[in-house]
Design a protein around this motif. Structure first.
Motif, PDB file in Angstrom:
ATOM      1  N   ASP A  67      38.289  47.454  -5.022  1.00 23.91           N
ATOM      2  CA  ASP A  67      38.870  46.268  -4.164  1.00 23.91           C
ATOM      3  C   ASP A  67      39.061  45.013  -4.495  1.00 23.91           C
ATOM      4  OD1 ASP A  67      39.149  48.237  -1.658  1.00 23.91           O
ATOM      5  OD2 ASP A  67      36.837  48.079  -1.423  1.00 23.91           O
ATOM      6  N   VAL A  68      40.210  44.407  -4.468  1.00 27.56           N
ATOM      7  CA  VAL A  68      40.530  43.190  -5.022  1.00 27.56           C
ATOM      8  C   VAL A  68      41.106  42.142  -3.936  1.00 27.56           C
ATOM      9  CG1 VAL A  68      41.721  41.858  -6.906  1.00 27.56           C
ATOM     10  CG2 VAL A  68      41.013  44.070  -7.591  1.00 27.56           C
ATOM     11  N   VAL A  96      42.874  50.745  -7.400  1.00 21.49           N
ATOM     12  CA  VAL A  96      42.705  49.514  -6.909  1.00 21.49           C
ATOM     13  C   VAL A  96      43.485  49.276  -5.801  1.00 21.49           C
ATOM     14  CG1 VAL A  96      42.956  47.193  -7.626  1.00 21.49           C
ATOM     15  CG2 VAL A  96      42.721  48.741  -9.466  1.00 21.49           C
ATOM     16  N   THR A  97      42.550  48.777  -4.562  1.00 17.18           N
ATOM     17  CA  THR A  97      43.308  48.325  -3.282  1.00 17.18           C
ATOM     18  C   THR A  97      43.324  46.774  -3.376  1.00 17.18           C
ATOM     19  OG1 THR A  97      42.178  50.218  -2.454  1.00 17.18           O
ATOM     20  CG2 THR A  97      42.795  48.346  -0.738  1.00 17.18           C
ATOM     21  N   VAL A  98      44.521  46.323  -3.082  1.00 15.81           N
ATOM     22  CA  VAL A  98      44.869  44.828  -3.154  1.00 15.81           C
ATOM     23  C   VAL A  98      45.078  44.232  -1.852  1.00 15.81           C
ATOM     24  CG1 VAL A  98      46.022  43.149  -4.311  1.00 15.81           C
ATOM     25  CG2 VAL A  98      45.772  45.229  -5.488  1.00 15.81           C
ATOM     26  N   SER A 101      29.953  34.675  -2.602  1.00 16.67           N
ATOM     27  CA  SER A 101      29.907  35.388  -4.001  1.00 16.67           C
ATOM     28  C   SER A 101      28.669  36.350  -4.011  1.00 16.67           C
ATOM     29  CB  SER A 101      29.943  34.340  -4.920  1.00 16.67           C
ATOM     30  OG  SER A 101      28.903  33.100  -4.816  1.00 16.67           O
ATOM     31  N   ALA A 102      27.759  35.897  -3.407  1.00 19.41           N
ATOM     32  CA  ALA A 102      26.556  36.795  -3.430  1.00 19.41           C
ATOM     33  C   ALA A 102      26.715  38.137  -2.731  1.00 19.41           C
ATOM     34  CB  ALA A 102      25.121  36.097  -2.881  1.00 19.41           C
ATOM     35  N   GLY A 103      27.465  37.918  -1.661  1.00 21.79           N
ATOM     36  CA  GLY A 103      27.618  39.310  -0.778  1.00 21.79           C
ATOM     37  C   GLY A 103      28.971  39.920  -1.128  1.00 21.79           C
ATOM     38  N   VAL A 131      36.130  40.021   4.625  1.00 17.41           N
ATOM     39  CA  VAL A 131      36.755  40.983   3.898  1.00 17.41           C
ATOM     40  C   VAL A 131      36.190  41.048   2.516  1.00 17.41           C
ATOM     41  CG1 VAL A 131      38.958  41.495   2.493  1.00 17.41           C
ATOM     42  CG2 VAL A 131      39.142  40.457   4.721  1.00 17.41           C
ATOM     43  N   GLY A 132      35.572  42.389   2.252  1.00 16.28           N
ATOM     44  CA  GLY A 132      34.747  42.426   1.177  1.00 16.28           C
ATOM     45  C   GLY A 132      35.707  42.680  -0.218  1.00 16.28           C
ATOM     46  N   TYR A 133      35.029  42.581  -1.317  1.00 18.21           N
ATOM     47  CA  TYR A 133      35.681  42.488  -2.570  1.00 18.21           C
ATOM     48  C   TYR A 133      34.948  43.104  -3.746  1.00 18.21           C
ATOM     49  CZ  TYR A 133      33.733  38.115  -3.852  1.00 18.21           C
ATOM     50  OH  TYR A 133      32.932  36.920  -4.379  1.00 18.21           O
ATOM     51  N   ASP A 134      35.355  43.685  -4.716  1.00 19.28           N
ATOM     52  CA  ASP A 134      34.719  44.008  -6.019  1.00 19.28           C
ATOM     53  C   ASP A 134      34.908  42.736  -7.106  1.00 19.28           C
ATOM     54  OD1 ASP A 134      33.311  46.297  -5.413  1.00 19.28           O
ATOM     55  OD2 ASP A 134      35.474  47.388  -5.233  1.00 19.28           O
ATOM     56  N   TYR A 135      36.416  42.287  -6.761  1.00 19.50           N
ATOM     57  CA  TYR A 135      36.868  41.419  -7.733  1.00 19.50           C
ATOM     58  C   TYR A 135      37.699  40.289  -6.634  1.00 19.50           C
ATOM     59  CZ  TYR A 135      35.650  43.572 -11.779  1.00 19.50           C
ATOM     60  OH  TYR A 135      34.591  44.184 -12.819  1.00 19.50           O
ATOM     61  N   LEU A 136      37.897  38.997  -7.047  1.00 14.38           N
ATOM     62  CA  LEU A 136      38.381  38.026  -6.254  1.00 14.38           C
ATOM     63  C   LEU A 136      39.382  37.323  -7.288  1.00 14.38           C
ATOM     64  CD1 LEU A 136      37.506  35.981  -3.321  1.00 14.38           C
ATOM     65  CD2 LEU A 136      38.204  34.685  -5.118  1.00 14.38           C
TER      66      LEU A 136
END
Length: 403
Positions: A6-7, A29-31, A80-82, A93-98
């Motif tokens: 998730d990005v 990849v989900t954007v 950033s921690a979460g 909204v959660g992410y793996d990368y931002l």
């Protein structure tokens, strides 16, 4: 089976849209693009919105890949921690990368009275607020544009072309970026349009009132409508989120555009400060940076080493009304050279750039990964600057805490 990544892209301007589109080239990849407006703001046309010759918006359906989820909201904080962004409308909204691409806007003016009585136009909302003010002013009302960068020049020319009595107050030099030859051309063409240009050190604005502008040399100019185009600022989202920034608030990154605090956060556009040496705020820098940011994310997902920033510049183009303009050529290090194209051809080149920007984004939406301009060599100048900065840091005295 590959695990989905998730990005989240924060900001839907030139850099953010380019990054979001490019990220869709991987099916796993989900954007998600988070942007406060439902439409894409074509920022380099904001002076036309003020002048009434363009809306300065493009529907996202024209520039955004179908696979990108658009969330119309504002991000209030990055956890950033979460690994999540908090939204003004509630929820996260959660992410793996931002990808941090929040862009820029008008700087807070420090000149007395400017915040109360002058109209900035650095954002779509600001330009929209000015439009009815101009409509309500008489045709002979004195209009003062403060600031002689591209935005100030273009706004003054656009309004003069619409029949307004415009004074452009430079606060120093007209078009500081321009080569002297190009500056003389712009000065001639503004004079032909009827714009009164006040330049030199004495033209720095010291105060703004409801109906006047005061200059450092003691002059007071009558001004029914004062437009403020001096400087740019960036949103304070990174600061509020506890991330490292430069003095202006741009997110500090390395040369892969990765945050110095978090490998999961990558920045692009006006709100990024790679190695503390930010690029000129422009769509010319933002779109390649958006592509580079996306490539960094994709490289990390693939377990590969990301490439470093290699930005190349070519020109600065300025419209001078609808029938005139200048295309100021520059070297790859973004220093103006003697050669320029002005007049009607300059105007056509400027318009080609404006339409071409949208086309680049639309092309990347249709064929992710097709954009290649960020791979053009920027030359050795940036490397020399980086080496000089690193040498300066090494020579600086080390601060020691008191016992």
């Amino acid at each position: 089976m590959n695990e989905n990544t998730d990005v989240v892209v924060v900001g839907g301007g030139y850099a953010g849209v380019m990054a979001a589109n490019r990220l869709t080239q991987r099916g796993d990849v989900t954007v998600t693009l988070v942007n406060p407006r439902p439409d894409f703001v074509h920022r380099i046309r904001l002076h036309q919105l003020v002048g009434g010759t363009d809306t300065a918006v493009v529907g996202y359906r024209e520039v955004l890949a179908e696979g990108v989820r658009l969330v119309v909201d504002s991000v209030t904080r990055i956890d950033s921690a979460g690994r999540a962004v908090e939204l003004a409308g509630g929820g996260t909204v959660g992410y793996d990368y931002l990808v941090y691409a929040v862009g820029s806007g008008s700087a807070d003016p420090s000149v007395p009275g400017a915040a109360e009585f002058a109209y900035p136009i650095g954002t779509f909302e600001e330009a929209g607020r000015l439009r009815p003010v101009l409509d309500a002013a008489s045709a002979t009302a004195a209009v003062t544009v403060v600031g002689a960068g591209p935005t100030g020049i273009e706004t003054a020319a656009e309004l003069s072309g619409a029949g307004r009595a415009v004074t452009l107050v430079c606060g120093g030099e007209l078009g500081p970026y321009l080569h002297p030859r190009g500056r003389r051309s712009v000065a001639r063409r503004l004079a032909r349009l009827g714009v009164t240009v006040l330049d030199g050190p004495g033209t720095k604005v010291t105060a703004v009132t409801r109906d006047a502008v005061r200059l450092a040399d003691g002059r007071t100019l009558s001004s029914e409508v004062t437009i403020w185009t001096v400087g740019f600022g960036v949103p304070d989202l990174a600061v509020r989120s506890g991330l490292s920034t430069d003095a202006l608030g741009r997110l500090l990154t390395d040369e892969t555009l990765t945050s110095v605090d978090d490998v999961r956060i990558i920045a692009a556009g006006d709100s990024a400060a790679p190695s503390g040496l930010p690029l000129r705020m422009s769509c010319q820098a933002a779109m390649p940076m958006g592509a580079r940011a996306a490539d960094t994310v994709l490289a990390r997902i693939a377990g590969e080493r990301p490439e470093t920033l290699n930005q190349s510049f070519a020109a600065q183009c300025i419209s001078l009304g609808r029938a005139d303009g200048i295309f100021q050529f520059a070297n790859r290090a973004d220093v103006a050279v003697w050669f320029n194209i002005d007049g009607r051809l300059g105007a056509k080149l400027k318009e080609t750039v404006c339409t071409g920007v949208v086309k680049h984004l639309a092309d990347e939406a249709g064929k992710p990964g097709a954009y290649r301009l960020h791979r053009l060599s920027g030359g050795a100048t940036r490397q020399r600057l980086l080496q000089a900065a690193q040498a300066g840091q090494a020579e600086a005295p080390v601060a020691v805490a008191a016992p």
